[in-house]
Design an enzyme around this catalytic site. Structure first.
Site, PDB file in Angstrom:
ATOM      1  N   HIS A  82       0.834  -1.209   0.000  1.00  9.45           N
ATOM      2  CA  HIS A  82       0.000   0.000   0.000  1.00  9.45           C
ATOM      3  C   HIS A  82       0.868   1.258   0.000  1.00  9.45           C
ATOM      4  O   HIS A  82       0.518   2.277   0.591  1.00  9.45           O
ATOM      5  CB  HIS A  82      -0.995  -0.013   1.169  1.00  9.45           C
ATOM      6  CG  HIS A  82      -2.088  -1.034   0.977  1.00  9.45           C
ATOM      7  ND1 HIS A  82      -3.180  -0.801   0.176  1.00  9.45           N
ATOM      8  CD2 HIS A  82      -2.225  -2.294   1.451  1.00  9.45           C
ATOM      9  CE1 HIS A  82      -3.958  -1.883   0.181  1.00  9.45           C
ATOM     10  NE2 HIS A  82      -3.399  -2.806   0.941  1.00  9.45           N
ATOM     11  N   SER A 107     -11.539 -19.217 -21.685  1.00 14.72           N
ATOM     12  CA  SER A 107     -10.616 -19.506 -20.590  1.00 14.72           C
ATOM     13  C   SER A 107     -10.793 -20.932 -20.101  1.00 14.72           C
ATOM     14  O   SER A 107     -11.911 -21.363 -19.803  1.00 14.72           O
ATOM     15  CB  SER A 107     -10.841 -18.549 -19.420  1.00 14.72           C
ATOM     16  OG  SER A 107     -10.126 -19.019 -18.293  1.00 14.72           O
ATOM     17  N   ASP A 149       1.641  -4.080  -9.508  1.00  7.09           N
ATOM     18  CA  ASP A 149       1.393  -5.427 -10.030  1.00  7.09           C
ATOM     19  C   ASP A 149       1.789  -5.536 -11.501  1.00  7.09           C
ATOM     20  O   ASP A 149       2.495  -6.453 -11.913  1.00  7.09           O
ATOM     21  CB  ASP A 149      -0.082  -5.805  -9.870  1.00  7.09           C
ATOM     22  CG  ASP A 149      -0.554  -5.703  -8.437  1.00  7.09           C
ATOM     23  OD1 ASP A 149       0.316  -5.621  -7.542  1.00  7.09           O
ATOM     24  OD2 ASP A 149      -1.770  -5.687  -8.216  1.00  7.09           O
TER      25      ASP A 149
HETATM   26  C1  GLA Z   1      -3.049  -4.340  -5.045  1.00 12.90           C
HETATM   27  C2  GLA Z   1      -2.869  -3.220  -6.052  1.00 12.90           C
HETATM   28  C3  GLA Z   1      -1.431  -2.695  -6.036  1.00 12.90           C
HETATM   29  C4  GLA Z   1      -0.983  -2.342  -4.616  1.00 12.90           C
HETATM   30  C5  GLA Z   1      -1.308  -3.481  -3.644  1.00 12.90           C
HETATM   31  C6  GLA Z   1      -1.039  -3.098  -2.212  1.00 12.90           C
HETATM   32  O1  GLA Z   1      -2.274  -5.461  -5.408  1.00 12.90           O
HETATM   33  O2  GLA Z   1      -3.195  -3.664  -7.349  1.00 12.90           O
HETATM   34  O3  GLA Z   1      -1.332  -1.578  -6.889  1.00 12.90           O
HETATM   35  O4  GLA Z   1      -1.564  -1.133  -4.188  1.00 12.90           O
HETATM   36  O5  GLA Z   1      -2.655  -3.900  -3.740  1.00 12.90           O
HETATM   37  O6  GLA Z   1       0.314  -2.893  -1.992  1.00 12.90           O
END
Ligand code: GLA
Length: 388
Positions: free
Chosen positions: A35, A68, A175
């Site tokens: 976060h 899928s 991500d």
């Molecule tokens: C999810 C979001 C990321 C990040 C995480 C927490 O995975 O997609 O962008 O904010 O939560 O670290």
């Protein structure tokens, strides 16, 4: 092996596999820095060798035919490029469609239809980024098949853009970046303020990364995610009345403590405190790794979990139980929740010789306390997207 099986399945579903190629994009796990990515802080994720596979080819018409193997009951979903803005609520196809839409918005027009078959071996909704994996994979396929001039970093940004604008989740860049830029045996130390990054080799000296899945079904996760983000933005706005900063990631712990009363609300102070301290912890953790101080890295992972539980309040009983039980075991170096939280997975570093007992003991204790089983994956760090 995997490749032949996928081509065979494609042939079954689409009649023949003429002109089809096989692609892969990984999932990711974040080692520390949670976060922080929408707060201008640092993150330290790595790509995994598990992920999403796809078999794809161009069509001569403007149809999108998406299938899928993880949702076989929903068959081939057929739509037209001209209707790309039309979403079906809850349909996994909103991820690939969002990417095609996002490419168009960025000036890369998708002019022909596609047949694509997907297969993922990341558990869905577990916090290992199955959705970002589909997004980056789809972008990679478009780049390969249409020859678009985009870098892997662009694929990450387009993926995030589609997730934010098409799928309505206000996620940060972590991500998609971890997946698009993944490198075998390395984690990515990324500064989300300016996207500068460095690869840090992960040599765990006889230890393994073990992921622990709560198997908790997540429901309200996304709305809480957006809520935390809004709380941090409000805290930042209050601090900006006095400090000239662009994000919480610019503050040291001392600067935060000296100014936190400006925020004027206990809950928001806790949220911002997590963002500031977690960012500093991430910087310290990467330094610890460079100094070969794995014990300190583990301690910082534990402190990260405590902060996510007490100040950011995104863990919950299932993740707290997994982490507490993990930390009681012999050979554990560190453990914490990973990803957005509210369920999903925890990540731990465990000495190789202790892994079997670790899984058995934590699994037993979790099932006793929670009433259903957790899953465990001993994972390896892999590369970004590729053609197989
Ligand atoms: C999810 C979001 C990321 C990040 C995480 C927490 O995975 O997609 O962008 O904010 O939560 O670290």
């Amino acid at each position: 092996m995997m490749k032949q099986e996928l081509l065979k399945k494609f042939e079954e579903v689409f009649g023949d596999a003429n002109g089809a190629a096989v692609y892969f994009a990984p999932g990711r796990v974040n080692l520390i820095g949670e976060h922080t990515d929408y707060n201008g802080g640092h993150v330290f994720p790595c790509a995994l060798t598990i992920g999403t596979y796809a078999v794809a080819r161009l069509r001569e018409d403007d149809k999108l035919c998406l299938y899928s193997m993880n949702f076989e009951e929903s068959g081939i979903g057929e739509s037209r490029l001209a209707d790309i803005e039309q979403k079906t609520p809850g349909d996994w196809r909103n991820y690939p469609k969002g990417i095609i839409w996002a490419f168009g918005k960025k000036g890369f027009e998708v002019t022909k239809g596609l047949d694509i078959l997907y297969f993922g071996n990341i558990p869905n909704g577990s916090g290992l980024s199955s959705s970002a994996s589909i997004e980056v994979l789809t972008g990679f396929i478009l780049k390969e098949l249409f020859g678009f001039d985009v870098t892997n970093q662009d694929l990450a940004l387009i993926g995030q853009f589609s997730e934010n604008q098409y799928n309505g989740v206000n996620c940060g860049i972590m991500d998609q970046f971890a997946i698009a830029m993944g490198k075998e045996d390395s984690a990515i130390f990324l500064d989300t303020a300016d996207l500068s990054f460095e690869y840090a080799p992960i040599a765990l000296a006889g230890a393994k990364i073990v992921i622990l899945n709560t198997n908790k079904k997540r429901g309200l996760g996304d709305s809480k995610y957006n809520e935390r983000r809004a709380e941090c933005e409000a805290a930042l706005a209050s601090l900006q009345t006095k400090l000239s900063i662009k994000s919480l990631g610019e503050l040291t712990e001392d600067e935060f403590e000296a100014n936190k009363e400006l925020i004027g609300d206990e809950i928001k102070i806790k949220r911002a405190k997590h963002a500031v301290y977690e960012n500093q912890r991430t910087i310290k953790a990467v330094q610890a790794l460079k100094d070969n101080d794995l014990a300190l890295f583990g301690k910082l992972m534990i402190a990260s979990h405590d902060s996510l539980r007490d100040d950011y309040e995104v863990t919950g009983k299932e993740l707290d139980t997994l982490v507490a039980e993990a930390l009681k075991q012999d050979g554990v170096i560190g453990a914490r929740m990973t990803g957005a939280g509210f369920g999903g997975c925890a990540v731990s570093i465990v000495k190789e010789e202790a892994v079997a007992a670790f899984i058995e003991n934590v699994g037993k204790a979790y099932e006793e306390q929670i009433g259903y089983a957790a899953d465990f994956y001993v994972v390896e760090i892999g590369d970004g997207p590729s053609v197989l």
